[in-house]
Design a protein around this motif. Sequence first.
Motif, mmCIF file in Angstrom:
data_model
loop_
_atom_site.group_PDB
_atom_site.id
_atom_site.type_symbol
_atom_site.label_atom_id
_atom_site.label_comp_id
_atom_site.label_asym_id
_atom_site.label_seq_id
_atom_site.Cartn_x
_atom_site.Cartn_y
_atom_site.Cartn_z
ATOM 1 N N HIS A 8 82.374 88.180 -51.322
ATOM 2 C CA HIS A 8 82.792 89.228 -52.254
ATOM 3 C C HIS A 8 81.990 89.140 -53.558
ATOM 4 O O HIS A 8 81.462 90.143 -54.037
ATOM 5 N N GLU A 9 81.905 87.937 -54.123
ATOM 6 C CA GLU A 9 81.225 87.795 -55.419
ATOM 7 C C GLU A 9 79.728 88.075 -55.283
ATOM 8 O O GLU A 9 79.109 88.636 -56.178
ATOM 9 N N ALA A 18 82.236 96.116 -53.568
ATOM 10 C CA ALA A 18 82.306 94.698 -53.201
ATOM 11 C C ALA A 18 83.334 94.516 -52.087
ATOM 12 O O ALA A 18 83.158 93.705 -51.168
ATOM 13 N N GLU A 47 82.227 87.019 -60.737
ATOM 14 C CA GLU A 47 80.782 87.169 -60.612
ATOM 15 C C GLU A 47 80.096 87.329 -61.963
ATOM 16 O O GLU A 47 80.666 87.909 -62.881
ATOM 17 N N GLU A 51 84.075 97.257 -57.760
ATOM 18 C CA GLU A 51 85.041 96.534 -56.915
ATOM 19 C C GLU A 51 85.218 97.227 -55.571
ATOM 20 O O GLU A 51 85.393 96.561 -54.547
ATOM 21 N N HIS A 91 78.790 91.619 -55.401
ATOM 22 C CA HIS A 91 78.728 92.154 -56.765
ATOM 23 C C HIS A 91 77.330 92.089 -57.370
ATOM 24 O O HIS A 91 77.061 92.742 -58.371
ATOM 25 N N TYR A 119 89.944 98.447 -55.846
ATOM 26 C CA TYR A 119 89.579 97.652 -54.659
ATOM 27 C C TYR A 119 89.836 98.430 -53.362
ATOM 28 O O TYR A 119 88.915 98.989 -52.787
HETATM 29 ZN ZN LIG Z 1 85.199 91.813 -57.346
#
Ligand SMILES: [Zn+2]
Length: 626
Positions: free
Chosen positions: A387-388, A413, A365, A410, A391, A471
Amino acid sequence: MLKYTLSIIVILTSIISLSAQDLYIPRDVQKAYVKETRSKDGKPGKNYWQNTARYTITLTALPPDRNIKGSETIVYFNNSNDTLRAPAIKLFLNIHKPGAPRDQGAGPDYLTSGMKINAVKVNGASFPWNENPNFFTVQTLRLPKPLVPHDSVKIEFDWQYEISLESGREGMIDSTSWFLAYFYPRVAVFDDYAGWDRMNFTDGKEFYSDFNDYTVTINVPKNYLVWGTGTLQQPEKILQPEYLRKYRESFNTDQVIRIVTKEDLAKKLVTAQNEVNGWTFTAKQIPDMAFGISDHYNWDGSSVIVDNITGKRASAQAAYSDAAKDFSYQTEFIKHSLWWFSNNWPGVVYPYEKLTVYQGFADMEYPMMANNSSQRDTTFTRFVAEHEIAHMYMPFYMGTNETRYGFMDEGWATALELLIGRDGVGNERAEQLFKMFRVSNWIGDASQSQDIPIITPSNDLNGAAMGNNEYGKGALGYLAMKDLLGDEEFKLCLQAYMNRWHGKHPTPWDFFYTFNDVSEKNLNWFWSSWFFSNNYIDLAIKDAVKTKTGYTLTLDNVGGMPAPVDVTVIYDDSTTEKLHQSPAIWQKNPKQSTVNIKTAKKVSSVSLDGGIFMDADTSNNSWKGK
Ligand SMILES: [Zn+2]
């Protein structure tokens, strides 16, 4: 009576001392509370400040010549009360130099001679640039005259670099499609708790950037297109009328417009026919700029209303080669993401005018941009895009320090990726993907590095220890808090945090304290356990005892994480019941808790299922009646 009173006092004191117990705060962050740049109620302090700059950049990329030239003027404003003598300058692309420290090794196609600084001026006067050969992506610029508080300095750089043959977060995708990121020298963040960010860029740890104003001109040969962060200035000077019309139309329609196709580009009538076209993009108060160029990529565009009240539309664009079949769906995936994030979680209107997914390599991203790989299965194309795009909120809208506290971007996201995924592909599939990619590697690995506290600075971690903290563990921490508070209260806290800190530099403590403040609950017992300890998820059934009203189930928290869990009860008449337990059951006693099963029936078995909160040892998760 006396004994009774005494025990009440003892209980009260122990409860008070437990809940009033503050979180660990590193000594540098403690200073911010003393200086009142931050506040223990989670708000920016009355003395909060941050620095900013204006960047005017020209970058010239003329494929097939891999040598890229840049020049820029930075006007850097010192809003702090400190006199700044030696700003840290980040030269990210020096990560390509032989010998540069990196998270991973580098093959010959990744190596280049890095960023060569050809000229530097400070306040208009030439300045000798002496690089310390032991440093790579961070150099120090010792100012001829110190920058006093509330003054500014003008710094100019001329530089060049060779674009990397091997594509990472930037580099060549093919001989005429290049992703340009990290491409300009920039002043590092100087903040109120850690001073200059002199951290080396080693690839895995991504951004910590001030909010700056940018004007960036990308010079490319005619018949090349440029996609990037910000507003394209004077598109009528770049695009020929038919393509200009389609480009403009895409900002006002839900239809997917094929603005430019590969066939159009082959006719060489899409762009102005100057030898070189300068594509200028501007953006204000944004952490970074990134661009993709190509002479053969298709360009799709559409838009979607992201704010029902104001009718604000955001543009969704995709740039991709013919070979990337999945990218023909990309614009629809982007639109859904922009709309969904704006209206559900985090429920904050998408803060930018557009989002472009450029078919590249890294699944990475940048503000208003993503450099995503093509996937065979469109489920993954969509998964990566979601996901991106998540961000865009964290870290870009929020300005978190992800080089140090990666779980603040993260983790979010990843949590948002699950929430939008449940809506898009259904609960079962979304949770299956989440368990597979985000949880199982952590919970299935018994090694010590997996249980390092999430709060550990990311820059001091590597490999799975860093990845899982940022994550999966981070995301589960947020989702467990959502389970504890319930959706309504959780959203109130999350939006208050975003409202207080967007465009600033929040620390984890600003986040934790905002939740405590807005929920009017001291949640430190939860934060301590989830983010500051070596805990993992392992719940166990100790026993189930028959009582007058049913059964009392005793649960042990072997791993220590305050995770939510479903207790499934099967009765001897074959009926079942699911009793959801929020993390609240671990507040009073983090080691042991009880669940009352109210029933007149006979229980034949009980089992625990954490769902996405996967349990490290499932052998102790069930109980069978006699
Ligand atoms: Zn990420």
